[in-house]
Scaffold this motif. Structure first.
Motif, PDB file in Angstrom:
ATOM      1  N   LYS A   1       0.813  -1.212   0.000  1.00 54.51           N
ATOM      2  CA  LYS A   1       0.000   0.000   0.000  1.00 54.51           C
ATOM      3  C   LYS A   1       0.848   1.264   0.000  1.00 54.51           C
ATOM      4  N   ASP A   2       2.146   1.104   0.187  1.00 51.88           N
ATOM      5  CA  ASP A   2       3.026   2.261   0.339  1.00 51.88           C
ATOM      6  C   ASP A   2       4.148   2.221  -0.696  1.00 51.88           C
ATOM      7  N   ALA A   3       4.371   3.319  -1.409  1.00 54.35           N
ATOM      8  CA  ALA A   3       5.357   3.355  -2.492  1.00 54.35           C
ATOM      9  C   ALA A   3       6.781   3.126  -1.994  1.00 54.35           C
ATOM     10  N   LEU A   4       7.179   3.850  -0.956  1.00 56.22           N
ATOM     11  CA  LEU A   4       8.545   3.727  -0.447  1.00 56.22           C
ATOM     12  C   LEU A   4       8.822   2.322   0.072  1.00 56.22           C
ATOM     13  N   ASN A   5       7.922   1.797   0.894  1.00 54.29           N
ATOM     14  CA  ASN A   5       8.132   0.462   1.446  1.00 54.29           C
ATOM     15  C   ASN A   5       8.100  -0.606   0.355  1.00 54.29           C
ATOM     16  N   SER A   6       7.274  -0.418  -0.654  1.00 58.94           N
ATOM     17  CA  SER A   6       7.207  -1.379  -1.758  1.00 58.94           C
ATOM     18  C   SER A   6       8.509  -1.381  -2.551  1.00 58.94           C
ATOM     19  N   TYR A   7       9.006  -0.195  -2.847  1.00 65.26           N
ATOM     20  CA  TYR A   7      10.278  -0.098  -3.570  1.00 65.26           C
ATOM     21  C   TYR A   7      11.416  -0.701  -2.735  1.00 65.26           C
ATOM     22  N   SER A   8      11.465  -0.333  -1.473  1.00 63.26           N
ATOM     23  CA  SER A   8      12.537  -0.822  -0.597  1.00 63.26           C
ATOM     24  C   SER A   8      12.471  -2.332  -0.427  1.00 63.26           C
ATOM     25  N   TYR A   9      11.265  -2.859  -0.311  1.00 65.48           N
ATOM     26  CA  TYR A   9      11.071  -4.306  -0.159  1.00 65.48           C
ATOM     27  C   TYR A   9      11.555  -5.037  -1.411  1.00 65.48           C
ATOM     28  N   ALA A  10      11.237  -4.479  -2.573  1.00 67.64           N
ATOM     29  CA  ALA A  10      11.685  -5.079  -3.830  1.00 67.64           C
ATOM     30  C   ALA A  10      13.211  -5.067  -3.927  1.00 67.64           C
ATOM     31  N   LYS A  11      13.809  -3.941  -3.548  1.00 69.74           N
ATOM     32  CA  LYS A  11      15.261  -3.795  -3.687  1.00 69.74           C
ATOM     33  C   LYS A  11      16.043  -4.576  -2.635  1.00 69.74           C
ATOM     34  N   SER A  12      15.645  -4.427  -1.373  1.00 70.40           N
ATOM     35  CA  SER A  12      16.445  -4.999  -0.286  1.00 70.40           C
ATOM     36  C   SER A  12      16.092  -6.434   0.072  1.00 70.40           C
ATOM     37  N   ILE A  13      14.819  -6.794  -0.064  1.00 67.72           N
ATOM     38  CA  ILE A  13      14.378  -8.121   0.367  1.00 67.72           C
ATOM     39  C   ILE A  13      14.234  -9.083  -0.808  1.00 67.72           C
ATOM     40  N   LEU A  14      13.406  -8.725  -1.768  1.00 67.01           N
ATOM     41  CA  LEU A  14      13.167  -9.624  -2.898  1.00 67.01           C
ATOM     42  C   LEU A  14      14.295  -9.592  -3.915  1.00 67.01           C
ATOM     43  N   LYS A  15      14.980  -8.444  -3.961  1.00 66.34           N
ATOM     44  CA  LYS A  15      16.049  -8.253  -4.958  1.00 66.34           C
ATOM     45  C   LYS A  15      15.509  -8.538  -6.365  1.00 66.34           C
ATOM     46  N   GLY A  16      14.297  -8.080  -6.569  1.00 64.55           N
ATOM     47  CA  GLY A  16      13.623  -8.255  -7.844  1.00 64.55           C
ATOM     48  C   GLY A  16      12.243  -7.630  -7.775  1.00 64.55           C
ATOM     49  N   PRO A  17      11.437  -7.788  -8.808  1.00 59.16           N
ATOM     50  CA  PRO A  17      10.119  -7.146  -8.848  1.00 59.16           C
ATOM     51  C   PRO A  17       9.210  -7.536  -7.687  1.00 59.16           C
ATOM     52  N   PHE A  18       8.402  -6.568  -7.278  1.00 66.54           N
ATOM     53  CA  PHE A  18       7.372  -6.783  -6.256  1.00 66.54           C
ATOM     54  C   PHE A  18       6.058  -6.350  -6.898  1.00 66.54           C
ATOM     55  N   GLU A  19       5.450  -7.267  -7.620  1.00 67.80           N
ATOM     56  CA  GLU A  19       4.276  -6.934  -8.429  1.00 67.80           C
ATOM     57  C   GLU A  19       3.111  -6.417  -7.586  1.00 67.80           C
ATOM     58  N   LEU A  20       2.967  -6.938  -6.402  1.00 68.65           N
ATOM     59  CA  LEU A  20       1.861  -6.522  -5.545  1.00 68.65           C
ATOM     60  C   LEU A  20       1.970  -5.041  -5.185  1.00 68.65           C
ATOM     61  N   GLY A  21       3.185  -4.536  -5.127  1.00 66.76           N
ATOM     62  CA  GLY A  21       3.393  -3.138  -4.749  1.00 66.76           C
ATOM     63  C   GLY A  21       3.487  -2.174  -5.919  1.00 66.76           C
ATOM     64  N   GLU A  22       3.440  -2.681  -7.126  1.00 66.31           N
ATOM     65  CA  GLU A  22       3.619  -1.815  -8.294  1.00 66.31           C
ATOM     66  C   GLU A  22       2.535  -0.741  -8.435  1.00 66.31           C
TER      67      GLU A  22
ATOM     68  N   ALA B   1       3.588   3.095  -8.698  1.00 68.69           N
ATOM     69  CA  ALA B   1       3.224   3.804  -9.928  1.00 68.69           C
ATOM     70  C   ALA B   1       2.585   5.162  -9.683  1.00 68.69           C
ATOM     71  N   LYS B   2       2.186   5.439  -8.455  1.00 69.06           N
ATOM     72  CA  LYS B   2       1.581   6.730  -8.140  1.00 69.06           C
ATOM     73  C   LYS B   2       2.637   7.781  -7.789  1.00 69.06           C
ATOM     74  N   ASN B   3       3.886   7.354  -7.675  1.00 69.18           N
ATOM     75  CA  ASN B   3       4.952   8.254  -7.249  1.00 69.18           C
ATOM     76  C   ASN B   3       6.020   8.349  -8.328  1.00 69.18           C
ATOM     77  N   ALA B   4       6.306   9.541  -8.812  1.00 78.52           N
ATOM     78  CA  ALA B   4       7.258   9.729  -9.914  1.00 78.52           C
ATOM     79  C   ALA B   4       8.659   9.239  -9.557  1.00 78.52           C
ATOM     80  N   GLU B   5       9.141   9.632  -8.391  1.00 77.26           N
ATOM     81  CA  GLU B   5      10.501   9.269  -7.990  1.00 77.26           C
ATOM     82  C   GLU B   5      10.676   7.766  -7.859  1.00 77.26           C
ATOM     83  N   TYR B   6       9.775   7.105  -7.128  1.00 79.60           N
ATOM     84  CA  TYR B   6       9.925   5.665  -6.905  1.00 79.60           C
ATOM     85  C   TYR B   6       9.616   4.855  -8.159  1.00 79.60           C
ATOM     86  N   SER B   7       8.788   5.405  -9.031  1.00 79.63           N
ATOM     87  CA  SER B   7       8.556   4.735 -10.313  1.00 79.63           C
ATOM     88  C   SER B   7       9.846   4.725 -11.133  1.00 79.63           C
ATOM     89  N   TYR B   8      10.524   5.856 -11.141  1.00 83.65           N
ATOM     90  CA  TYR B   8      11.804   5.932 -11.856  1.00 83.65           C
ATOM     91  C   TYR B   8      12.834   4.985 -11.243  1.00 83.65           C
TER      92      TYR B   8
END
Length: 222
Positions: free
Chosen positions: A131-152, A156-163
């Motif tokens: 539900k949260d852009a920052l936590n979704s991005y961080s979870y994908a990068k630090s934990i999954l080390k790959g896409p986190f489709e549930l958080g996309e 997608a609502k945030n320009a910075e984290y989308s980039y």
């Protein structure tokens, strides 16, 4: 007889530290029980009272039991996402399975539980994280080390984290986030240069509003 006419506005709770029956008073609620043990130390007789409060159970474990588990209070602790996470971190120094349901209801604690305790995915907490852009991005990068489709969708609502998601995680276009990226000249320009490496027509109106980014976009992309 009206006793309230004698009331002078100074009605207070008794100071249990000075009360002759402070132990008996301490048995009446977890706050006073905790105050008693904070002064006198561990008291098994009062633990059942303290154990009714998530707040006092956690602090009893941390400061009175010297960061040792307090099994009797764990049921109460599980009612709070905050104290469930803190109990895992500060007391158990490892997973607190009984409290995972509570932790999973809050995005931040779910992410931190995955990062600091499990050091891996926390599937139960993923819906909250998503539900949260920052936590979704961080979870994908630090934990999954790959896409986190549930958080996309949140990302997608945030320009910075989308980039950043496109650059760091997908290492390519993030179509779902392009609408948000296109609203910001900075991220639109960077998206074109570092992700697409080709023109980003959707973002050009925003880029055109800034001289420096327009020049960079023109010189590098066009």
């Amino acid at each position: 007889m009206d006793i309230w006419k004698y009331y002078n506005g100074d009605l207070k709770y008794p100071n249990i530290a000075n009360h002759s029956h402070e132990k008996e008073i301490a048995k009446t609620n977890p706050k006073w029980a905790f105050e008693y043990v904070s002064k006198h130390g561990k008291d098994e007789e009062l633990e059942s009272i303290i154990s009714t409060s998530s707040y006092h159970s956690y602090w009893y474990a941390k400061y009175v039991l010297n960061a040792q588990p307090f099994p009797l209070g764990e049921k109460a602790i599980t009612k709070s996402s905050e104290y469930s996470y803190l109990y895992a971190t500060d007391i158990l120094k490892g997973p607190f399975e009984l409290g995972e349901s509570a932790i999973s209801k809050e995005a931040g604690y779910s992410y931190y539980y995955a990062t600091n305790i499990l050091k891996g995915p926390f599937e139960l907490g993923e819906p909250a994280i998503a539900k949260d852009a920052l936590n979704s991005y961080s979870y994908a990068k630090s934990i999954l080390k790959g896409p986190f489709e549930l958080g996309e969708p949140a990302i997608a609502k945030n320009a910075e984290y989308s980039y950043m998601y496109a650059l760091d995680i997908l290492k390519g276009p993030f179509k779902l986030g392009e609408k948000a990226i296109a609203t910001d000249y900075h991220w639109a320009c960077y998206y074109a240069i570092y992700v697409l490496k080709t023109p980003f027509a959707l973002g050009e109106p925003a880029i055109a509003k800034d001289t420096l980014h327009s020049l960079r976009y023109t010189n590098i992309i066009l």
